[in-house]
Design a protein around this motif. Sequence first.
Motif: not given
Length: 115
Positions: A31-57
């Motif tokens: 039921t969750y929208v899931m996201g991927w994020f990343r944090q490089a050294p010395g930088k804030e965490r940033e959004f990479v990608a997200r996917i809908s609960w069904s995987g369709g979007i």
Amino acid sequence: QVQLVESGGGLVQAGGSLRLSCAASGRAFSTYVMGWFRQAPGKEREFVARISWSGGIAYYADSVKGRFTVSRDNAKNTVYLQMSSLKPEDTAVYYCNVYGSHNPWGQGTQVTVSS
């Protein structure tokens, strides 16, 4: 709370590929929208990608569009990030999480791209 365990990181040369996995606990994963994020050294965490609960979007940061693909397997409570054409600037610790939530972060998985 949803517990998250990321894996699949490593050291790769520029132009290479990696596939990250994120295993989540709980029965409500599908039921969750899931996201991927990343944090490089010395930088804030940033959004990479997200996917809908069904995987369709799916949505991607401009910096990874066309190179990364997010997918999920709800039967396995797992979300994936296929990364191709990797660049040194992709070097970071990668995390997954329930998108838009205050769920605690996992330990992440280190991705290092050498030039």
